[in-house]
Scaffold this active site. Structure first.
Site, PDB file in Angstrom:
ATOM      1  N   GLU A  79       0.844  -1.201   0.000  1.00 12.00           N
ATOM      2  CA  GLU A  79       0.000   0.000   0.000  1.00 12.00           C
ATOM      3  C   GLU A  79       0.874   1.243   0.000  1.00 12.00           C
ATOM      4  O   GLU A  79       0.384   2.352   0.166  1.00 12.00           O
ATOM      5  CB  GLU A  79      -0.958   0.002   1.187  1.00 12.00           C
ATOM      6  CG  GLU A  79      -0.291  -0.064   2.546  1.00 12.00           C
ATOM      7  CD  GLU A  79      -1.284   0.090   3.684  1.00 12.00           C
ATOM      8  OE1 GLU A  79      -1.949   1.129   3.737  1.00 12.00           O
ATOM      9  OE2 GLU A  79      -1.364  -0.826   4.517  1.00 12.00           O
ATOM     10  N   CYS A 111      -3.471  -3.159   4.738  1.00 10.67           N
ATOM     11  CA  CYS A 111      -2.578  -4.208   5.245  1.00 10.67           C
ATOM     12  C   CYS A 111      -3.053  -5.614   4.894  1.00 10.67           C
ATOM     13  O   CYS A 111      -2.388  -6.592   5.232  1.00 10.67           O
ATOM     14  CB  CYS A 111      -2.440  -4.099   6.755  1.00 10.67           C
ATOM     15  SG  CYS A 111      -1.755  -2.536   7.287  1.00 10.67           S
ATOM     16  N   THR A 152       4.003   4.129  15.875  1.00  6.95           N
ATOM     17  CA  THR A 152       3.648   2.870  15.197  1.00  6.95           C
ATOM     18  C   THR A 152       4.206   2.791  13.767  1.00  6.95           C
ATOM     19  O   THR A 152       3.773   1.959  12.981  1.00  6.95           O
ATOM     20  CB  THR A 152       2.115   2.659  15.172  1.00  6.95           C
ATOM     21  OG1 THR A 152       1.506   3.709  14.419  1.00  6.95           O
ATOM     22  CG2 THR A 152       1.522   2.656  16.560  1.00  6.95           C
ATOM     23  N   SER A 201      -9.740   2.889  14.339  1.00  2.00           N
ATOM     24  CA  SER A 201      -9.127   1.742  13.655  1.00  2.00           C
ATOM     25  C   SER A 201      -8.922   0.576  14.626  1.00  2.00           C
ATOM     26  O   SER A 201      -9.138  -0.586  14.276  1.00  2.00           O
ATOM     27  CB  SER A 201      -7.805   2.146  12.983  1.00  2.00           C
ATOM     28  OG  SER A 201      -6.809   2.444  13.922  1.00  2.00           O
ATOM     29  N   HIS A 233      -2.244  -9.561  12.651  1.00  2.00           N
ATOM     30  CA  HIS A 233      -1.686  -8.337  12.064  1.00  2.00           C
ATOM     31  C   HIS A 233      -1.292  -7.439  13.247  1.00  2.00           C
ATOM     32  O   HIS A 233      -2.113  -7.182  14.128  1.00  2.00           O
ATOM     33  CB  HIS A 233      -2.726  -7.643  11.183  1.00  2.00           C
ATOM     34  CG  HIS A 233      -2.337  -6.233  10.822  1.00  2.00           C
ATOM     35  ND1 HIS A 233      -1.126  -5.941  10.225  1.00  2.00           N
ATOM     36  CD2 HIS A 233      -2.969  -5.034  11.010  1.00  2.00           C
ATOM     37  CE1 HIS A 233      -1.038  -4.629  10.040  1.00  2.00           C
ATOM     38  NE2 HIS A 233      -2.140  -4.060  10.509  1.00  2.00           N
ATOM     39  N   LYS A 242      -4.990  -7.025  22.539  1.00  2.00           N
ATOM     40  CA  LYS A 242      -6.353  -6.476  22.640  1.00  2.00           C
ATOM     41  C   LYS A 242      -7.346  -7.413  21.940  1.00  2.00           C
ATOM     42  O   LYS A 242      -8.448  -7.622  22.413  1.00  2.00           O
ATOM     43  CB  LYS A 242      -6.437  -5.101  21.966  1.00  2.00           C
ATOM     44  CG  LYS A 242      -5.872  -3.939  22.774  1.00  2.00           C
ATOM     45  CD  LYS A 242      -5.910  -2.689  21.900  1.00  2.00           C
ATOM     46  CE  LYS A 242      -5.219  -1.493  22.502  1.00  2.00           C
ATOM     47  NZ  LYS A 242      -6.038  -0.743  23.433  1.00  2.00           N
ATOM     48  N   ASN A 275       5.338  -1.380  12.350  1.00  2.00           N
ATOM     49  CA  ASN A 275       4.322  -1.840  11.403  1.00  2.00           C
ATOM     50  C   ASN A 275       4.930  -2.051  10.013  1.00  2.00           C
ATOM     51  O   ASN A 275       5.614  -1.168   9.484  1.00  2.00           O
ATOM     52  CB  ASN A 275       3.175  -0.818  11.329  1.00  2.00           C
ATOM     53  CG  ASN A 275       1.906  -1.396  10.721  1.00  2.00           C
ATOM     54  OD1 ASN A 275       1.926  -2.493  10.163  1.00  2.00           O
ATOM     55  ND2 ASN A 275       0.817  -0.656  10.811  1.00  2.00           N
ATOM     56  N   SER A 308      -7.069  -1.788   7.033  1.00  2.00           N
ATOM     57  CA  SER A 308      -8.010  -0.694   7.233  1.00  2.00           C
ATOM     58  C   SER A 308      -8.834  -0.452   5.994  1.00  2.00           C
ATOM     59  O   SER A 308      -8.453  -0.793   4.878  1.00  2.00           O
ATOM     60  CB  SER A 308      -7.244   0.576   7.606  1.00  2.00           C
ATOM     61  OG  SER A 308      -6.844   0.498   8.943  1.00  2.00           O
TER      62      SER A 308
HETATM   63  P1  HMG Z   1      -2.501   7.593  21.422  1.00  2.00           P
HETATM   64  O1  HMG Z   1      -3.823   8.240  21.467  1.00  2.00           O
HETATM   65  O2  HMG Z   1      -1.327   8.490  21.422  1.00  2.00           O
HETATM   66  O3  HMG Z   1      -2.289   6.617  22.632  1.00  2.00           O
HETATM   67  O4  HMG Z   1      -2.420   6.688  20.115  1.00  2.00           O
HETATM   68  P2  HMG Z   1      -3.289   6.264  23.824  1.00  2.00           P
HETATM   69  O5  HMG Z   1      -3.501   7.450  24.665  1.00  2.00           O
HETATM   70  O6  HMG Z   1      -4.474   5.490  23.310  1.00  2.00           O
HETATM   71  O7  HMG Z   1      -2.334   5.261  24.628  1.00  2.00           O
HETATM   72  C1  HMG Z   1      -1.940   4.046  24.063  1.00  2.00           C
HETATM   73  C2  HMG Z   1      -1.883   3.010  25.195  1.00  2.00           C
HETATM   74  O8  HMG Z   1      -0.785   3.348  26.056  1.00  2.00           O
HETATM   75  C3  HMG Z   1      -3.136   2.974  26.085  1.00  2.00           C
HETATM   76  O9  HMG Z   1      -3.348   1.630  26.424  1.00  2.00           O
HETATM   77  C4  HMG Z   1      -2.685   3.740  27.322  1.00  2.00           C
HETATM   78  O10 HMG Z   1      -3.402   3.382  28.505  1.00  2.00           O
HETATM   79  C5  HMG Z   1      -1.236   3.304  27.417  1.00  2.00           C
HETATM   80  P3  HMG Z   1      -4.736   0.893  25.974  1.00  2.00           P
HETATM   81  O11 HMG Z   1      -5.830   1.605  26.647  1.00  2.00           O
HETATM   82  O12 HMG Z   1      -4.803   1.062  24.450  1.00  2.00           O
HETATM   83  O13 HMG Z   1      -4.526  -0.518  26.367  1.00  2.00           O
HETATM   84  N1  HMG Z   1      -0.370   4.204  28.208  1.00  2.00           N
HETATM   85  C6  HMG Z   1       0.562   3.740  29.055  1.00  2.00           C
HETATM   86  N2  HMG Z   1       0.906   2.492  29.431  1.00  2.00           N
HETATM   87  C7  HMG Z   1       1.928   2.346  30.327  1.00  2.00           C
HETATM   88  N3  HMG Z   1       2.565   3.414  30.906  1.00  2.00           N
HETATM   89  C8  HMG Z   1       2.233   4.672  30.575  1.00  2.00           C
HETATM   90  C9  HMG Z   1       1.192   4.879  29.602  1.00  2.00           C
HETATM   91  N4  HMG Z   1       0.624   5.993  29.051  1.00  2.00           N
HETATM   92  C10 HMG Z   1      -0.336   5.540  28.195  1.00  2.00           C
HETATM   93  N5  HMG Z   1       2.892   5.704  31.127  1.00  2.00           N
HETATM   94  C11 HMG Z   1      -2.654   4.871  18.598  1.00  2.00           C
HETATM   95  C12 HMG Z   1      -2.292   5.300  20.014  1.00  2.00           C
HETATM   96  C13 HMG Z   1      -2.338   3.393  18.413  1.00  2.00           C
HETATM   97  C14 HMG Z   1      -4.148   5.093  18.391  1.00  2.00           C
HETATM   98  C15 HMG Z   1      -1.816   5.718  17.597  1.00  2.00           C
HETATM   99  O14 HMG Z   1      -0.472   5.438  17.752  1.00  2.00           O
HETATM  100  C16 HMG Z   1      -2.223   5.552  16.148  1.00  2.00           C
HETATM  101  O15 HMG Z   1      -3.120   6.216  15.646  1.00  2.00           O
HETATM  102  N6  HMG Z   1      -1.541   4.604  15.402  1.00  2.00           N
HETATM  103  C17 HMG Z   1      -1.832   4.356  13.973  1.00  2.00           C
HETATM  104  C18 HMG Z   1      -3.104   3.570  13.757  1.00  2.00           C
HETATM  105  C19 HMG Z   1      -3.006   2.130  14.209  1.00  2.00           C
HETATM  106  O16 HMG Z   1      -1.956   1.577  14.373  1.00  2.00           O
HETATM  107  N7  HMG Z   1      -4.189   1.458  14.334  1.00  2.00           N
HETATM  108  C20 HMG Z   1      -4.232   0.072  14.705  1.00  2.00           C
HETATM  109  C21 HMG Z   1      -5.454  -0.666  14.162  1.00  2.00           C
HETATM  110  S1  HMG Z   1      -5.724  -0.343  12.437  1.00  2.00           S
HETATM  111  C22 HMG Z   1      -4.641  -1.364  11.582  1.00  2.00           C
HETATM  112  O17 HMG Z   1      -4.097  -2.252  12.161  1.00  2.00           O
HETATM  113  C23 HMG Z   1      -4.404  -1.062  10.145  1.00  2.00           C
HETATM  114  C24 HMG Z   1      -3.105  -0.338   9.849  1.00  2.00           C
HETATM  115  O18 HMG Z   1      -2.021  -1.234   9.965  1.00  2.00           O
HETATM  116  C25 HMG Z   1      -3.161   0.303   8.448  1.00  2.00           C
HETATM  117  C26 HMG Z   1      -3.562  -0.546   7.279  1.00  2.00           C
HETATM  118  O19 HMG Z   1      -4.359  -1.472   7.347  1.00  2.00           O
HETATM  119  O20 HMG Z   1      -3.103  -0.193   6.188  1.00  2.00           O
HETATM  120  C27 HMG Z   1      -2.845   0.791  10.809  1.00  2.00           C
END
Ligand code: HMG
Length: 386
Positions: A79, A111, A152, A201, A233, A242, A275, A308
């Site tokens: 992609e 993906c 990521t 996502s 994935h 999760k 990733n 996605s």
């Molecule tokens: P964010 O909003 O910065 O992070 O973005 P958050 O506030 O949700 O925190 C992440 C986790 O860290 C949480 O845990 C917090 O509690 C924890 P959770 O509730 O999720 O279990 N946390 C801590 N833990 C320990 N000590 C601490 C601490 N502070 C916080 N001190 C997000 C996170 C992944 C959303 C962001 O990085 C993002 O947008 N990433 C890109 C999208 C993504 O990866 N999505 C995944 C699913 S979609 C997919 O897999 C398809 C993809 O590969 C694309 C495709 O298909 O082409 C992405």
């Protein structure tokens, strides 16, 4: 006829960024990155690498003279491709010295496309049992400097040969799949970084896994106790946990521990690379069969692929008789251990140095001392590889 993955290999560039260092630079707590997200390092992609070089460098690790003769289809899933018209598979075919009398095609659906490629390869070998199909999944995950998705990011490729009588894993032909139009992550043609609603996502991923798991159980009458492990994935390693946490209570006591231990085994390589988009689920599979201590021939592994947009597929494979002998575990670990660590400033410079313009002549930081295939730059609007 038994058809499946005969060989597999991975490739990621020689540079990595430590995520504790990145967290400190971004004013975040390192534990958010290492525990909350579950990543230790991410691959940093220099401007002499792209999906073609990474895919070719992965495939070069497994291709023999006999493979080159028998492969008559190359499926390239990506992609983050390098051309809106010409398939990356054609570049790969030439750079890998494959026969001109072969089919070459590029596939895209976020993906998920690598899995579709494997399923096409499975059907193709069923119809042409003496043929082998090369499936490459190669991507660069770019979200942008100091964005929520930055932690990521990553990149790399997986190459797999699908054939009859595979040495590693047999397909069990039990896929369930689904597609649904969702705006969780996409990349318009004029952008080099994706638009993403990260939390949405994550929710859609979990939801599709749960829906497909129920459907899979209904279709196959299998339960969680039938599997030695799962490969998910992994956009970040916590994502696999999760998903699995939603169903883990369906397993009996010892089985629960085993599945969780094997989930950790499946996460080890992704934790170091980030990733890989299309390749991520197969890096997770490679990590599982490389790092688990208790997998036995004849046991089944479940594979959950998510892209996605969104499309997902859940299916299983069976470990083959002598699979341990053919898993490139030591080689993969050595490749990851030998990478150079870059500073945050160096990573930012490399991130911004990816060359996008085809106008005029330009040269990348490619270097003839390297033994890998590299992207050397643009000449007359063409990408130069050698
Ligand atoms: P964010 O909003 O910065 O992070 O973005 P958050 O506030 O949700 O925190 C992440 C986790 O860290 C949480 O845990 C917090 O509690 C924890 P959770 O509730 O999720 O279990 N946390 C801590 N833990 C320990 N000590 C601490 C601490 N502070 C916080 N001190 C997000 C996170 C992944 C959303 C962001 O990085 C993002 O947008 N990433 C890109 C999208 C993504 O990866 N999505 C995944 C699913 S979609 C997919 O897999 C398809 C993809 O590969 C694309 C495709 O298909 O082409 C992405």
């Amino acid at each position: 006829m038994i058809i499946g993955i005969d060989k597999m290999a991975s490739y990621t560039p020689e540079f990595a960024l430590d995520l504790t260092t990145l967290a400190l630079a971004r004013g975040d707590e390192p534990e958010k990155y290492t525990i909350g997200i579950g990543q230790n390092k991410q691959a940093v992609i220099p401007n002499f690498e792209d999906v073609v070089t990474m895919g070719v460098n992965a495939a070069r690790k497994i291709l023999t003279v006999a493979d080159r003769e028998q492969i008559d289809m190359v499926i390239f899933a990506t992609e983050s491709g390098i051309d809106n018209s010409k398939s990356a598979a054609i570049y790969a075919q030439r750079l890998l010295g494959l026969s001109s009398f072969s089919r070459t095609i590029e596939l895209k659906q976020a993906c998920y496309a690598g899995t579709y490629g494997l399923m096409q390869a499975n059907d193709y070998v069923k119809a042409h049992p003496d043929k082998r199909v090369l499936v490459i999944a190669s991507d660069i995950a770019r979200y942008g400097i100091a964005t929520p998705g930055e932690v990521t990011q990553g990149g790399g490729a997986i190459a797999m040969i699908v054939s009859q009588d595979p040495k590693l894993l047999a397909f069990n032909d039990d896929s369930v799949y689904m597609s649904q139009d969702v705006a969780d992550f996409w990349r318009p043609l004029d952008r080099t970084e994706a638009i993403v609603d990260g939390h949405l996502s994550t929710d859609i991923y979990k939801e599709m896994f749960l829906t497909l798991w129920q459907r899979y159980k209904q279709n196959t009458n299998k339960t969680l106790n039938d599997f030695a492990g799962f490969a998910f994935h992994l956009p970040y390693t916590k994502m696999g946990k999760k998903a699995l946490d939603q169903i883990i209570d369906e397993a009996h006591d010892g089985q629960r521990q085993r599945l969780l231990a094997n989930l950790e085994a499946s996460q080890l390589f992704s934790r170091e690379v980030g990733n890989l988009y299309t390749g991520s689920v197969y890096l997770s599979l490679l990590s599982l069969i490389s790092n688990s201590s208790d997998l036995l021939p004849g046991e089944q592994l479940a594979i959950f692929s998510y892209g996605s947009g969104a499309e997902a597929e859940l299916y299983s494979v069976t470990l083959q008789k002598d699979f341990h002998q053919y898993v490139p575990a030591d080689e993969t670990k050595a490749m990851l251990a030998q990478r150079h660590e870059v500073t945050v400033a160096e990573y930012e410079t490399m991130f911004n140095a990816q060359l996008h313009h085809s106008y005029g002549e330009s040269q990348t930081a490619a270097n003839s001392a390297r033994k890998t295939v590299q992207f050397w730059g643009w000449r007359d609007g063409q990408r130069i590889y050698q």
